[in-house]
Design a protein around this motif. Structure first.
Motif, PDB file in Angstrom:
ATOM      1  N   GLY A 181      10.744   7.789   8.346  1.00 30.08           N
ATOM      2  CA  GLY A 181      11.633   8.055   9.627  1.00 30.08           C
ATOM      3  C   GLY A 181      11.336   8.753  10.663  1.00 30.08           C
ATOM      4  O   GLY A 181      11.767   8.355  11.858  1.00 30.08           O
ATOM      5  N   ARG A 229      28.084   9.715   1.286  1.00 34.99           N
ATOM      6  CA  ARG A 229      27.620   8.362   0.600  1.00 34.99           C
ATOM      7  C   ARG A 229      28.512   7.819  -0.109  1.00 34.99           C
ATOM      8  O   ARG A 229      29.019   8.418  -1.302  1.00 34.99           O
ATOM      9  CB  ARG A 229      26.497   9.005  -0.042  1.00 34.99           C
ATOM     10  CG  ARG A 229      25.211   7.853  -0.744  1.00 34.99           C
ATOM     11  CD  ARG A 229      24.112   9.036  -1.481  1.00 34.99           C
ATOM     12  NE  ARG A 229      23.373   8.068  -2.025  1.00 34.99           N
ATOM     13  CZ  ARG A 229      22.409   7.334  -1.425  1.00 34.99           C
ATOM     14  NH1 ARG A 229      22.097   7.249  -0.373  1.00 34.99           N
ATOM     15  NH2 ARG A 229      21.376   6.549  -2.265  1.00 34.99           N
ATOM     16  N   PHE A 287      15.019  16.018   3.381  1.00 37.05           N
ATOM     17  CA  PHE A 287      15.714  14.883   3.170  1.00 37.05           C
ATOM     18  C   PHE A 287      17.107  15.529   2.426  1.00 37.05           C
ATOM     19  O   PHE A 287      17.197  16.749   1.694  1.00 37.05           O
ATOM     20  CB  PHE A 287      15.381  14.152   2.215  1.00 37.05           C
ATOM     21  CG  PHE A 287      16.256  12.696   1.709  1.00 37.05           C
ATOM     22  CD1 PHE A 287      16.512  11.841   2.752  1.00 37.05           C
ATOM     23  CD2 PHE A 287      16.607  12.757   0.454  1.00 37.05           C
ATOM     24  CE1 PHE A 287      17.401  10.955   2.251  1.00 37.05           C
ATOM     25  CE2 PHE A 287      17.516  11.805   0.105  1.00 37.05           C
ATOM     26  CZ  PHE A 287      17.900  10.819   1.040  1.00 37.05           C
ATOM     27  N   SER A 305      27.678  15.453   3.940  1.00 44.45           N
ATOM     28  CA  SER A 305      26.953  13.917   4.187  1.00 44.45           C
ATOM     29  C   SER A 305      27.918  13.081   3.367  1.00 44.45           C
ATOM     30  O   SER A 305      28.843  13.340   2.805  1.00 44.45           O
ATOM     31  CB  SER A 305      25.657  13.871   3.592  1.00 44.45           C
ATOM     32  OG  SER A 305      25.868  13.995   2.312  1.00 44.45           O
ATOM     33  N   GLU A 344      24.498   5.224   7.902  1.00 42.15           N
ATOM     34  CA  GLU A 344      24.393   5.793   6.695  1.00 42.15           C
ATOM     35  C   GLU A 344      25.051   4.878   5.593  1.00 42.15           C
ATOM     36  O   GLU A 344      25.204   5.441   4.443  1.00 42.15           O
ATOM     37  CB  GLU A 344      25.358   7.321   6.794  1.00 42.15           C
ATOM     38  CG  GLU A 344      26.935   6.865   7.110  1.00 42.15           C
ATOM     39  CD  GLU A 344      27.647   8.207   7.199  1.00 42.15           C
ATOM     40  OE1 GLU A 344      27.266   9.043   6.831  1.00 42.15           O
ATOM     41  OE2 GLU A 344      28.809   8.116   7.725  1.00 42.15           O
ATOM     42  N   MET A 380      22.249  11.117   7.705  1.00 43.71           N
ATOM     43  CA  MET A 380      21.690  10.171   8.631  1.00 43.71           C
ATOM     44  C   MET A 380      22.960   9.812   9.866  1.00 43.71           C
ATOM     45  O   MET A 380      23.732   8.929   9.748  1.00 43.71           O
ATOM     46  CB  MET A 380      21.582   8.674   8.022  1.00 43.71           C
ATOM     47  CG  MET A 380      21.043   7.663   8.928  1.00 43.71           C
ATOM     48  SD  MET A 380      19.295   8.008   9.824  1.00 43.71           S
ATOM     49  CE  MET A 380      18.562   7.019   8.671  1.00 43.71           C
ATOM     50  N   ASP A 422      14.808   7.139   6.227  1.00 37.83           N
ATOM     51  CA  ASP A 422      15.763   8.237   6.473  1.00 37.83           C
ATOM     52  C   ASP A 422      14.611   9.208   7.398  1.00 37.83           C
ATOM     53  O   ASP A 422      13.502   9.223   6.969  1.00 37.83           O
ATOM     54  CB  ASP A 422      16.528   9.160   5.509  1.00 37.83           C
ATOM     55  CG  ASP A 422      17.282  10.163   5.855  1.00 37.83           C
ATOM     56  OD1 ASP A 422      16.694  11.240   6.192  1.00 37.83           O
ATOM     57  OD2 ASP A 422      18.504  10.246   5.866  1.00 37.83           O
TER      58      ASP A 422
END
Length: 632
Positions: free
Chosen positions: A314, A194, A166, A192, A333, A144, A308
């Motif tokens: 999204g 997270r 995704f 990414s 995010e 994101m 997302d």
């Protein structure tokens, strides 16, 4: 569905009436008058909405319906990005903020409409330099970040068909989607982020393309500065490097209204994912209209949808719908529980979010954590709050309305699907709300609740949720699988069958209670899983619940419940008996769980849907099948 369910939840649900000012100032105005106007002339209704947007060539005919195939805005030409970007830049929104992004590290990036258009055009020209042309498929597998939205819009700019996957999916799921769509280019990131952890996306991508012969290039957004990921010359390209040395201007490709815009694969919670295809014209009109009216967006709103872009929510309500309206969109995010359970409420306070759209699973998580966290922050900027992804049970509705909406914000509890492209059922802003009921069909769509023969059920009864006539943003095909497309229209002849069960109230409001295949037959009685789950969650000790059927020699099936407790409650035999009694008095003896197991989490897709088949497979010692769509 049992009679007790209808009596207790359908007829006794109370109304919440918003301030009259909402109805007076809402875009839709008087719902009933607007809906009747639509019914009197559907083509004129959609024509009026479509004319609010810009077309390169107008349509010769609004729609063509050759059951079960529809075409909308015949022979019209357009480009959706010209409506999402260029027309705002040419007007008075040139310097208006289009996009605000917040990272986990607190960094913030802000894009005006002018800046966003410039980034999209340069990246679009970068894709052209790789040989991407109109009709080619580009797979986007990104976290994101703004670059994800830029990549989507750049594809649409040049007529490439994007397939967003995704970034939580694993190698197998990604490979399947790349191969099915025959993607020529994959756009990704090195990592990414997270909950403070870096997840190596590029590793997953490289494994996924080992057996993906269609892929010619990888474009990577490199977030990690030290050490930077090495690129293989000729095949691998830096995201921003691709934008260097290319023209700053990229004219929007002329697209036919029925040209494909994107392929989006469903979550696969009940089988092999389907490649749902949406087209340029009808999808643009449907998402523009619903974003503007369902959220009642005003020029100064700051809008946050917590989904997302890897999911249809999204696509429709972060990217295309809000930007077509000219909104200011906030994305992040940051997860709702990191670095603490107040993270989202803090963002609402800081960003002055006025329209907030999230999932029931998130709302129930907040309920479990208590009112302490949202009460720490000033979230009075909120004007509209919404829900999407699954039915919003009455208890979650009331908590959301009281604690987050401060008993003044309308809740738009929306029902729609990947296949519908846009919202189909909700309670329009200004109309009375009923906890547990999504509402009525939005003006522009005809829905009903019918029996298996397609006949409408009487008020107060349940049946299958259907859409009776085509609508602009409906899926045009299931990619490479016409049989699966036709199933939507042939399961119940003459209607689009959503696959959901619903109850129709005497006032026309519709309660969606779960998938039609989420049924447990106990002693010959059909018991909806959502029905039992809603009863359990209505107990003060329960945060979330899922139920399955287990084979029983006498009853055919016995009900087993999996329960997550709210903070401050502990599992005990007494609590188990209390919950069983609670279900008995809420629904009836036939629905009482035979067994209750207390758990810390439930298997869900990343869109928030509980995967009951995984629970059942584990319970019966069977193979759960493809679980690539599971959240952590």
């Amino acid at each position: 569905m049992t009679d007790n369910f209808d009596v207790k939840l359908v007829e006794n649900a109370k109304y919440y009436t918003p301030d009259a000012e909402y109805k007076r100032t809402s875009w839709i105005g008087d719902y009933q008058k607007t809906y009747e106007k639509f019914l009197s002339d559907p083509d004129a209704f959609w024509s009026k909405i479509a004319r609010e947007l810009e077309w390169i060539r107008p349509w010769d005919q609004i729609r063509e319906w050759k059951y079960p195939y529809a075409r909308w805005f015949l022979n019209a030409q357009l480009n959706i990005t010209a409506n999402c970007l260029d027309r705002h830049v040419a007007g008075d929104r040139r310097n208006k903020v289009a996009l605000i992004w917040r990272g986990e590290d607190g960094k913030e990036r802000v894009y005006s409409y002018q800046r966003l258009l410039g980034e999209v055009m340069r990246f679009a020209n970068g894709l052209k330099s790789l040989g991407v042309k109109k009709g080619d498929c580009v797979c986007i597998y990104m976290p994101m970040v703004p670059e994800q939205l830029i990549a989507m819009l750049a594809c649409a700019r040049i007529g490439a068909v994007h397939s967003v996957v995704f970034a939580g999916f694993g190698t197998t799921a990604l490979n399947m989607r790349i191969n099915d769509a025959e993607a020529k280019v994959i756009i990704t990131a090195d990592i990414s982020i997270r909950r403070g952890k870096a997840i190596p996306l590029i590793t997953i991508v490289k494994e996924a393309i080992d057996n993906a012969p269609s892929v010619e290039h990888i474009v990577m957004y490199r977030r990690r500065k030290e050490p930077p990921v090495e690129l293989r010359p000729g095949r691998e390209h830096d995201f921003y490097g691709l934008m260097e040395g290319v023209p700053a201007d990229c004219p929007a490709e002329v697209m036919d209204a029925e040209d494909p815009l994107f392929i989006l694969y469903t979550s696969g919670s009940t089988g092999t994912p389907k490649g749902v295809v949406h087209t340029c014209g009808g999808y643009m009109v449907g998402t523009y209209y619903t974003t503007k009216t369902v959220f009642d967006l005003k020029e100064r709103d700051i809008y946050w949808c917590t989904a997302d872009p890897g999911w249809i929510t999204g696509h429709s309500y972060i990217v295309y719908g809000p930007l077509a309206v000219g909104a200011t969109v906030f994305i992040t995010e940051i997860t709702p529980d990191y670095p603490d359970p107040g993270s989202w409420w803090k963002l609402i306070e800081e960003q002055q979010i006025s329209v907030f759209y999230t999932a029931p699973t998130a709302i129930r998580t907040f309920m479990k954590l208590g009112e302490e966290w949202p009460d720490r922050y000033n979230i009075g900027s909120l004007r509209i709050i919404g829900s999407v992804g699954e039915p919003l049970n009455p208890e979650a509705f009331e908590w959301y309305y009281r604690v987050i909406g401060k008993s003044r914000c309308p809740i738009v509890d929306t029902w729609w699907q990947t296949e519908t492209g846009m919202q189909i059922i909700t309670t329009m802003v200004g109309e009375p709300m009923r906890p547990g009921f999504a509402g009525k069909a939005i003006p522009g769509v005809e829905v009903d609740v019918v029996n298996k023969d397609g006949k409408p059920v009487p008020p107060g009864s349940g049946g299958f949720l259907v859409i009776k006539k085509p609508w602009p943003s409906m899926l045009r095909m299931v990619y490479k699988n016409d049989e699966r497309y036709r199933t939507y229209w042939e399961t119940i002849k003459g209607c689009y069958t959503a696959g959901d069960l619903a109850v129709k109230g005497k006032d026309g409001y519709i309660m969606v209670i779960g998938r039609a295949d989420d049924i447990i037959i106990v002693s010959g009685h059909n018991i909806g899983t959502a029905e039992v789950e809603s009863a359990l969650v209505s107990h003060h000790a329960v945060a979330e619940a899922a139920v399955i059927g287990k084979p029983d020699a006498i009853k055919g099936n016995a009900i087993k419940a999996f329960v997550i407790l709210r903070l401050g409650n502990k599992a005990s035999e007494k609590l188990t008996q209390d919950l069983m009694y609670h279900v008995r008095i809420t629904i009836g003896p036939i629905a009482v769980p035979h067994e209750i197991e207390y758990v810390d989490k439930l298997p869900k897709t990343r869109s928030g849907k509980i995967m009951r088949r995984v629970l059942k497979a584990k319970e019966l010692g069977m193979d759960p099948g493809d679980i690539s769509t599971l959240d952590e």
